[in-house]
Design a protein around this motif. Sequence first.
Motif, PDB file in Angstrom:
ATOM      1  N   LYS A   1       0.960  -1.377   0.128  1.00  0.00           N
ATOM      2  CA  LYS A   1      -0.015   0.008   0.020  1.00  0.00           C
ATOM      3  C   LYS A   1       0.880   1.264   0.153  1.00  0.00           C
ATOM      4  CE  LYS A   1      -3.925   0.374   0.960  1.00  0.00           C
ATOM      5  NZ  LYS A   1      -5.174   0.633   0.089  1.00  0.00           N
ATOM      6  N   VAL A   2       2.052   1.231   0.593  1.00  0.00           N
ATOM      7  CA  VAL A   2       2.871   2.303   0.929  1.00  0.00           C
ATOM      8  C   VAL A   2       4.338   2.093   0.559  1.00  0.00           C
ATOM      9  CG1 VAL A   2       3.709   4.419   2.387  1.00  0.00           C
ATOM     10  CG2 VAL A   2       1.256   3.198   2.810  1.00  0.00           C
ATOM     11  N   GLY A   3       4.936   2.826  -0.164  1.00  0.00           N
ATOM     12  CA  GLY A   3       6.510   2.790  -0.313  1.00  0.00           C
ATOM     13  C   GLY A   3       7.099   4.079   0.347  1.00  0.00           C
ATOM     14  N   VAL A   4       8.215   3.891   1.356  1.00  0.00           N
ATOM     15  CA  VAL A   4       8.818   4.865   1.776  1.00  0.00           C
ATOM     16  C   VAL A   4      10.200   5.085   1.388  1.00  0.00           C
ATOM     17  CG1 VAL A   4       9.741   6.006   4.071  1.00  0.00           C
ATOM     18  CG2 VAL A   4       7.270   4.445   3.972  1.00  0.00           C
ATOM     19  N   VAL A   5      10.648   6.393   1.018  1.00  0.00           N
ATOM     20  CA  VAL A   5      11.977   6.487   0.256  1.00  0.00           C
ATOM     21  C   VAL A   5      12.660   7.725   0.814  1.00  0.00           C
ATOM     22  CG1 VAL A   5      11.547   5.350  -1.901  1.00  0.00           C
ATOM     23  CG2 VAL A   5      10.990   7.871  -1.525  1.00  0.00           C
ATOM     24  N   PHE A   6      14.015   7.744   0.792  1.00  0.00           N
ATOM     25  CA  PHE A   6      14.644   9.083   1.252  1.00  0.00           C
ATOM     26  C   PHE A   6      15.111   9.937   0.165  1.00  0.00           C
ATOM     27  CE2 PHE A   6      18.033  11.297   2.920  1.00  0.00           C
ATOM     28  CZ  PHE A   6      18.110  11.525   4.230  1.00  0.00           C
ATOM     29  N   ALA A   7      14.675  11.021   0.166  1.00  0.00           N
ATOM     30  CA  ALA A   7      15.033  12.236  -1.089  1.00  0.00           C
ATOM     31  C   ALA A   7      16.460  12.806  -0.887  1.00  0.00           C
ATOM     32  CB  ALA A   7      13.886  13.010  -1.025  1.00  0.00           C
ATOM     33  N   GLU A   8      17.132  12.840  -1.980  1.00  0.00           N
ATOM     34  CA  GLU A   8      18.291  13.495  -2.036  1.00  0.00           C
ATOM     35  C   GLU A   8      18.113  14.905  -1.600  1.00  0.00           C
ATOM     36  OE1 GLU A   8      21.400  12.113  -2.104  1.00  0.00           O
ATOM     37  OE2 GLU A   8      20.719  10.027  -2.475  1.00  0.00           O
ATOM     38  N   GLN A   9      17.152  15.368  -2.390  1.00  0.00           N
ATOM     39  CA  GLN A   9      16.861  16.855  -2.411  1.00  0.00           C
ATOM     40  C   GLN A   9      15.271  17.168  -2.554  1.00  0.00           C
ATOM     41  OE1 GLN A   9      19.748  17.758  -5.729  1.00  0.00           O
ATOM     42  NE2 GLN A   9      20.455  19.552  -4.247  1.00  0.00           N
TER      43      GLN A   9
ATOM     44  N   VAL B   1      10.063   1.191  -5.453  1.00  0.00           N
ATOM     45  CA  VAL B   1       9.457   1.655  -4.006  1.00  0.00           C
ATOM     46  C   VAL B   1       8.669   2.935  -4.122  1.00  0.00           C
ATOM     47  CG1 VAL B   1      10.334   2.317  -1.523  1.00  0.00           C
ATOM     48  CG2 VAL B   1      11.609   0.589  -2.849  1.00  0.00           C
ATOM     49  N   SER B   2       9.152   3.891  -5.039  1.00  0.00           N
ATOM     50  CA  SER B   2       8.249   5.095  -5.187  1.00  0.00           C
ATOM     51  C   SER B   2       7.480   5.169  -6.286  1.00  0.00           C
ATOM     52  CB  SER B   2       9.293   6.281  -5.326  1.00  0.00           C
ATOM     53  OG  SER B   2       9.990   6.182  -6.341  1.00  0.00           O
ATOM     54  N   LEU B   3       7.316   3.951  -7.088  1.00  0.00           N
ATOM     55  CA  LEU B   3       6.523   3.985  -8.162  1.00  0.00           C
ATOM     56  C   LEU B   3       5.383   2.997  -8.442  1.00  0.00           C
ATOM     57  CD1 LEU B   3       9.358   4.374 -10.971  1.00  0.00           C
ATOM     58  CD2 LEU B   3       7.973   6.098 -10.077  1.00  0.00           C
ATOM     59  N   LEU B   4       5.483   2.202  -7.520  1.00  0.00           N
ATOM     60  CA  LEU B   4       4.540   0.746  -7.721  1.00  0.00           C
ATOM     61  C   LEU B   4       3.524   0.734  -6.492  1.00  0.00           C
ATOM     62  CD1 LEU B   4       6.569  -2.389  -8.946  1.00  0.00           C
ATOM     63  CD2 LEU B   4       5.079  -0.722 -10.069  1.00  0.00           C
ATOM     64  N   PRO B   5       3.826   1.060  -5.424  1.00  0.00           N
ATOM     65  CA  PRO B   5       2.738   1.030  -4.194  1.00  0.00           C
ATOM     66  C   PRO B   5       1.602   2.096  -4.452  1.00  0.00           C
ATOM     67  CG  PRO B   5       4.915   1.095  -3.269  1.00  0.00           C
ATOM     68  CD  PRO B   5       5.258   1.312  -4.622  1.00  0.00           C
ATOM     69  N   GLU B   6       0.438   2.218  -3.916  1.00  0.00           N
ATOM     70  CA  GLU B   6      -0.590   3.092  -4.007  1.00  0.00           C
ATOM     71  C   GLU B   6      -0.305   4.388  -3.564  1.00  0.00           C
ATOM     72  OE1 GLU B   6      -4.677   3.080  -1.616  1.00  0.00           O
ATOM     73  OE2 GLU B   6      -4.717   1.554  -3.330  1.00  0.00           O
ATOM     74  N   ALA B   7       0.615   4.559  -2.412  1.00  0.00           N
ATOM     75  CA  ALA B   7       1.037   5.871  -1.731  1.00  0.00           C
ATOM     76  C   ALA B   7       2.720   5.996  -1.596  1.00  0.00           C
ATOM     77  CB  ALA B   7       0.416   5.859  -0.513  1.00  0.00           C
ATOM     78  N   SER B   8       2.950   6.898  -1.989  1.00  0.00           N
ATOM     79  CA  SER B   8       4.357   7.121  -1.847  1.00  0.00           C
ATOM     80  C   SER B   8       4.753   8.126  -0.769  1.00  0.00           C
ATOM     81  CB  SER B   8       4.994   7.934  -3.163  1.00  0.00           C
ATOM     82  OG  SER B   8       5.275   6.928  -4.410  1.00  0.00           O
ATOM     83  N   VAL B   9       5.602   7.676   0.146  1.00  0.00           N
ATOM     84  CA  VAL B   9       5.953   8.709   1.068  1.00  0.00           C
ATOM     85  C   VAL B   9       7.757   9.060   1.092  1.00  0.00           C
ATOM     86  CG1 VAL B   9       6.375   8.899   3.769  1.00  0.00           C
ATOM     87  CG2 VAL B   9       4.321   7.573   2.841  1.00  0.00           C
TER      88      VAL B   9
END
Length: 253
Positions: free
Chosen positions: A150-158, A178-186
Amino acid sequence: MSYDNTANRAQRLHNRESFLDNIASQLGRTQPLSQVERPVLKYSCHQEVMATFSQDELKDALVSYANTALGANAIVTTQAELEATLKQVCLTYCQDEQGQAIPGETILSAYEPLMELVSAQALETEQHHVYVWDQSAGYEANIVVAERAKVGVVFAEQALAESGTMVLYSRADQGRAVSLLPEASVFVVPKSALVARLTQATDKLHEKAKQGERLPSCVNFISGPSSTADIELIKVVGVHGPIYATYVIIDDM
C-alpha cells in the motif's frame, strides 16, 4: 568529456583517441581538438529565484505548494518524532473508507540515511507489515512486494521548494519500484536538503561530474502523486502511478 578528470577517463573509456581521430579525419580536421567552453549566460534569472530564502522559508514554500497545488500532503516533524510520524502516515493509508484499519504492507527503502533514522519494527503493527528493500533477494522478489504494498517509503536527496519536487537518485538499496508501484509514496527529506528549484539540483550533479564522481544511472524528479491535465485541461490524479503522496520534512536535520 569536459567534466571528467584524466584518471577517470582512462579507467572508463576505451579507444577514445582512435575513435576521435577517425571522426576528425573524416571531417578534415586534426587532433587534438579543443574542449568546448561553456558559454557565459547573459542573464542569470534561473539562479535568482528564491535565492535569498532561508531553509525555513524554503520549507514553508514547499509545504504550501505541496498542500495546495500538488494534491500532496506535507508534514514537518523532527528526528525524535520521525518513526511515530511515519507509522501514523502508513497506517492512515491502510484504512478502509470508514477509517477502519485493514491489513496493509509498506515497503521501506534500505538506503543508509533512512535506515539510520527509522526501524522497520517500529513501524509495524499486528495488521501492518513492513518489508525492507533487499537487493540481495533479486529483482523479482522485491518487485512482487512493491506491487502489492500500500505504501512505499523512500529517502530524497533533495526537495525543490518552487515546484514541490522530490529528487531521488537511483540506487541498488533504494529501488525505483519503491516510489513507483505502491498506491502511496512517502518521501522523507531533511530540511537542510531543500533547495529553490531544478537549477540547484542540476548544479549538484554538475559538481559531482567535475569531481569525477560516479553519477547515478537515473535521477527521478517526482512532484506529488501521478497526475495529468492533458484532457481538456482537467487535472486527474492517480493516472499512471501512486495516487497519494506525503512529504515528511525533518525540521532539525
